[in-house]
Design an enzyme around this catalytic site. Sequence first.
Site, short mmCIF file in Angstrom:
data_model
loop_
_atom_site.label_atom_id
_atom_site.label_comp_id
_atom_site.label_asym_id
_atom_site.label_seq_id
_atom_site.Cartn_x
_atom_site.Cartn_y
_atom_site.Cartn_z
N CYS A 95 41.72 38.59 39.42
CA CYS A 95 42.93 39.44 39.45
C CYS A 95 42.69 40.70 40.28
O CYS A 95 43.59 41.17 40.97
CB CYS A 95 43.35 39.79 38.03
SG CYS A 95 43.79 38.32 37.06
N THR A 96 41.47 41.22 40.23
CA THR A 96 41.13 42.38 41.03
C THR A 96 41.15 42.03 42.51
O THR A 96 41.73 42.76 43.33
CB THR A 96 39.76 42.95 40.61
OG1 THR A 96 39.82 43.30 39.23
CG2 THR A 96 39.38 44.17 41.44
#
Length: 159
Positions: free
Chosen positions: A49-50
């Site tokens: 997600c980062t």
Amino acid sequence: MMDFKIPTPGEPAPSFCLKSASGSDVRLEDHRGKWVVLYFYPKDNTPGCTVEAQEFSALKDQFAALNAVVLGMSPDSVKSHQNFTGKHELLVDLLSDPDHQVLEHFGAWRLKKNYGKEYMGVARSTFLIDPAGVVRHAWPEVKAAGHAAEVLAKLQSLA
């Protein structure tokens, strides 16, 4: 949990109003006249997600040059989004959907399987919505790395 199907190209995008990391209300209708990249992701501050949020942030100006706004959405709280945004200097708007209502309407809240266990969770997915609010392309299953560039290429071919 309701069983919503994934919106397909040519269908109107489901309407929504959610809080952003800044605490303001964001409505899909607020972006009429612009392309909207709406991406769903499982959890703030996790590796995939980062990467995805950083890649969309790095391309923000290129999306803006094509009259597009990028919105990320997860079930995380506004406070979690604020921490995630600050920690990684993210430039995209992150929306909080703790009750999964919008996630469900876009078919992103799904049954998942991991190590033999079944559970409900966010399926990483993305929708490209045109300036009239119609879905023009859908990615129902996404690998985070390189995805933002793929979405940008698709937008360039449509815009």
